[in-house]
Motif scaffolding. Structure first.
Motif, PDB file in Angstrom:
ATOM      1  N   LEU A  92       0.856  -1.181   0.000  1.00  0.00           N
ATOM      2  CA  LEU A  92       0.000   0.000   0.000  1.00  0.00           C
ATOM      3  C   LEU A  92       0.895   1.234   0.000  1.00  0.00           C
ATOM      4  N   ASN A  93       0.584   2.171  -0.894  1.00  0.00           N
ATOM      5  CA  ASN A  93       1.455   3.335  -1.053  1.00  0.00           C
ATOM      6  C   ASN A  93       0.605   4.600  -1.195  1.00  0.00           C
ATOM      7  N   ASN A  94      -0.147   4.895  -0.145  1.00  0.00           N
ATOM      8  CA  ASN A  94      -1.029   6.058  -0.130  1.00  0.00           C
ATOM      9  C   ASN A  94      -0.728   6.877   1.128  1.00  0.00           C
ATOM     10  N   PRO A  95       0.459   7.508   1.179  1.00  0.00           N
ATOM     11  CA  PRO A  95       0.883   8.220   2.392  1.00  0.00           C
ATOM     12  C   PRO A  95       0.000   9.420   2.685  1.00  0.00           C
ATOM     13  N   PRO A  96      -0.039   9.861   3.974  1.00  0.00           N
ATOM     14  CA  PRO A  96       0.761   9.303   5.074  1.00  0.00           C
ATOM     15  C   PRO A  96       0.066   8.162   5.810  1.00  0.00           C
ATOM     16  N   ALA A  97      -1.232   7.952   5.562  1.00  0.00           N
ATOM     17  CA  ALA A  97      -1.993   7.009   6.380  1.00  0.00           C
ATOM     18  C   ALA A  97      -2.391   5.745   5.637  1.00  0.00           C
ATOM     19  N   ASN A  98      -2.007   5.647   4.357  1.00  0.00           N
ATOM     20  CA  ASN A  98      -2.446   4.499   3.556  1.00  0.00           C
ATOM     21  C   ASN A  98      -3.946   4.267   3.690  1.00  0.00           C
ATOM     22  N   ALA A  99      -4.689   5.383   3.639  1.00  0.00           N
ATOM     23  CA  ALA A  99      -6.147   5.306   3.758  1.00  0.00           C
ATOM     24  C   ALA A  99      -6.724   4.523   2.591  1.00  0.00           C
ATOM     25  N   LEU A 100      -7.774   3.769   2.867  1.00  0.00           N
ATOM     26  CA  LEU A 100      -8.408   2.941   1.849  1.00  0.00           C
ATOM     27  C   LEU A 100      -9.406   3.772   1.060  1.00  0.00           C
ATOM     28  N   SER A 101      -8.875   4.641   0.231  1.00  0.00           N
ATOM     29  CA  SER A 101      -9.702   5.455  -0.658  1.00  0.00           C
ATOM     30  C   SER A 101     -10.312   4.561  -1.739  1.00  0.00           C
ATOM     31  N   ILE A 102     -11.264   5.104  -2.478  1.00  0.00           N
ATOM     32  CA  ILE A 102     -11.854   4.356  -3.582  1.00  0.00           C
ATOM     33  C   ILE A 102     -10.768   3.934  -4.571  1.00  0.00           C
ATOM     34  N   ALA A 103      -9.858   4.849  -4.874  1.00  0.00           N
ATOM     35  CA  ALA A 103      -8.803   4.549  -5.839  1.00  0.00           C
ATOM     36  C   ALA A 103      -7.892   3.432  -5.348  1.00  0.00           C
ATOM     37  N   LEU A 104      -7.534   3.462  -4.076  1.00  0.00           N
ATOM     38  CA  LEU A 104      -6.660   2.412  -3.544  1.00  0.00           C
ATOM     39  C   LEU A 104      -7.382   1.074  -3.510  1.00  0.00           C
ATOM     40  N   LEU A 105      -8.637   1.084  -3.086  1.00  0.00           N
ATOM     41  CA  LEU A 105      -9.416  -0.154  -3.060  1.00  0.00           C
ATOM     42  C   LEU A 105      -9.504  -0.770  -4.445  1.00  0.00           C
ATOM     43  N   ASP A 106      -9.752   0.071  -5.454  1.00  0.00           N
ATOM     44  CA  ASP A 106      -9.825  -0.415  -6.837  1.00  0.00           C
ATOM     45  C   ASP A 106      -8.482  -0.985  -7.281  1.00  0.00           C
ATOM     46  N   ALA A 107      -7.395  -0.283  -6.949  1.00  0.00           N
ATOM     47  CA  ALA A 107      -6.061  -0.720  -7.368  1.00  0.00           C
ATOM     48  C   ALA A 107      -5.682  -2.050  -6.721  1.00  0.00           C
ATOM     49  N   LEU A 108      -5.963  -2.183  -5.432  1.00  0.00           N
ATOM     50  CA  LEU A 108      -5.621  -3.419  -4.729  1.00  0.00           C
ATOM     51  C   LEU A 108      -6.486  -4.575  -5.217  1.00  0.00           C
ATOM     52  N   ALA A 109      -7.770  -4.310  -5.449  1.00  0.00           N
ATOM     53  CA  ALA A 109      -8.662  -5.354  -5.955  1.00  0.00           C
ATOM     54  C   ALA A 109      -8.205  -5.845  -7.326  1.00  0.00           C
ATOM     55  N   ALA A 110      -7.752  -4.919  -8.176  1.00  0.00           N
ATOM     56  CA  ALA A 110      -7.281  -5.300  -9.513  1.00  0.00           C
ATOM     57  C   ALA A 110      -6.051  -6.200  -9.421  1.00  0.00           C
ATOM     58  N   GLU A 111      -5.147  -5.870  -8.505  1.00  0.00           N
ATOM     59  CA  GLU A 111      -3.946  -6.693  -8.329  1.00  0.00           C
ATOM     60  C   GLU A 111      -4.308  -8.088  -7.830  1.00  0.00           C
ATOM     61  N   LEU A 112      -5.236  -8.159  -6.891  1.00  0.00           N
ATOM     62  CA  LEU A 112      -5.626  -9.463  -6.345  1.00  0.00           C
ATOM     63  C   LEU A 112      -6.388 -10.294  -7.377  1.00  0.00           C
ATOM     64  N   ASP A 113      -7.224  -9.636  -8.177  1.00  0.00           N
ATOM     65  CA  ASP A 113      -7.935 -10.353  -9.237  1.00  0.00           C
ATOM     66  C   ASP A 113      -6.950 -10.960 -10.233  1.00  0.00           C
ATOM     67  N   ALA A 114      -5.899 -10.187 -10.565  1.00  0.00           N
ATOM     68  CA  ALA A 114      -4.886 -10.691 -11.489  1.00  0.00           C
ATOM     69  C   ALA A 114      -4.121 -11.858 -10.863  1.00  0.00           C
ATOM     70  N   ALA A 115      -3.828 -11.749  -9.570  1.00  0.00           N
ATOM     71  CA  ALA A 115      -3.115 -12.829  -8.879  1.00  0.00           C
ATOM     72  C   ALA A 115      -3.938 -14.111  -8.865  1.00  0.00           C
ATOM     73  N   ALA A 116      -5.244 -13.964  -8.682  1.00  0.00           N
ATOM     74  CA  ALA A 116      -6.119 -15.137  -8.626  1.00  0.00           C
ATOM     75  C   ALA A 116      -6.086 -15.932  -9.922  1.00  0.00           C
ATOM     76  N   LYS A 117      -5.842 -15.241 -11.026  1.00  0.00           N
ATOM     77  CA  LYS A 117      -5.827 -15.895 -12.340  1.00  0.00           C
ATOM     78  C   LYS A 117      -4.440 -16.427 -12.709  1.00  0.00           C
ATOM     79  N   SER A 118      -3.447 -16.091 -11.910  1.00  0.00           N
ATOM     80  CA  SER A 118      -2.074 -16.455 -12.246  1.00  0.00           C
ATOM     81  C   SER A 118      -1.714 -17.847 -11.740  1.00  0.00           C
ATOM     82  N   THR A 119      -1.032 -18.606 -12.582  1.00  0.00           N
ATOM     83  CA  THR A 119      -0.511 -19.914 -12.157  1.00  0.00           C
ATOM     84  C   THR A 119       0.929 -19.782 -11.676  1.00  0.00           C
TER      85      THR A 119
END
Length: 273
Positions: free
Chosen positions: A29-56
């Motif tokens: 997480l790279n949303n200083p100073p508090a790494n708040a879970l903004s809409i943009a961060l939530l979307d970015a993290l979800a996209a990374e996890l979705d990609a990981a789920a599909k990866s072998t």
């Protein structure tokens, strides 16, 4: 520890930094100073996890954070600006809370184990994020809380994950008092697995990840899904369900290979999905 096959990083301006080392994906997480879970961060993290789920290629995911705060939870400034909306913010509040809940479910349902690496404060939905991960390792200076009650907002969605990770009365203590607990108390409560000195945090987390990544990816996927499904059942139904899972797992190719390797006194060779 597994050999490093590749190392790739996202541009440092990203809200979620991505690093791959062998079979391990590290998301920071790279949303200083508090790494708040903004809409943009939530979307970015979800996209990374979705990609990981599909990866072998990925067998373990590490969730870390930059700075001195793991995550302060929802972005209260972002939420507050929408109180001026015609609906007093209802639609935006629903979107933000739903995105966060969906992210926690994504972690829960991800085929790969997820390890939280905490160095600093994890509060409200940030504490929920820690509780949602399969394992959690923190520094001895890390702290945790669900402080919503202090501002008239009970941490209802963090409660779902925290009450499933921590012991029931300890979870209620956190939710009702809103007080901050230290790393040692968090371990006693069941929120974290291990506490390590700051200078060894990444080393310890990487070792855990490497050990897990060396196991059968097929078994990890089957086991993680079964763990969370049986946890919501009564004991009789859980045993019925787990019996079926165990039989199917025994018939799977990796179990056949693993048993044969054990009996043949050799190292197993896992197949990629």
């Amino acid at each position: 520890m597994a050999d490093v096959v590749s190392l790739r990083r996202q541009e440092p301006s990203g809200l979620v930094l991505r690093e791959v080392s062998g079979k391990v994906l590290r998301l920071t997480l790279n949303n200083p100073p508090a790494n708040a879970l903004s809409i943009a961060l939530l979307d970015a993290l979800a996209a990374e996890l979705d990609a990981a789920a599909k990866s072998t290629d990925i067998r373990v995911v590490i969730l870390a954070a930059s700075g001195e705060v793991f995550s302060a939870g929802h972005d209260l400034k972002e939420l507050t600006t929408h109180r001026a909306d015609d609906d007093r913010g209802r639609a935006f509040f629903e979107k933000s809370v739903r995105l966060c809940a969906d992210l926690m479910l994504t972690i829960n349902r991800l085929p790969q184990p997820v390890i939280a690496e905490i160095d600093g404060l994890a509060t409200a939905a940030g504490c929920q994020l820690v509780a949602s991960c399969d394992l959690a390792i923190c520094t001895d200076s890390s702290t945790f809380c669900t402080p919503g009650v202090n501002i008239g907002l009970f941490c209802s969605t963090p409660m779902v994950a925290v009450s499933r990770a921590a012991h029931r009365k300890q979870a209620m203590e956190m939710l009702l008092t809103g007080e901050t607990i230290d790393a040692s108390t968090a371990k006693d409560f069941g929120l974290v697995n291990r506490i390590v000195p700051k200078q060894y945090l990444r080393q310890v987390v990487d070792k855990y990840a490497a050990v897990i990544a060396s196991k059968s990816p097929q078994a990890l996927k089957i086991g993680k899904e079964a763990f969370y499904r049986q946890a919501e059942m009564g004991i009789t139904d859980a045993y019925d369900f787990a019996t079926g899972v165990m039989v199917e797992n025994m018939l799977a190719r990796d179990a056949e290979e693993g048993m044969g390797a054990f009996l043949g006194k050799r190292m197993p060779e896992w197949k990629e999905d």
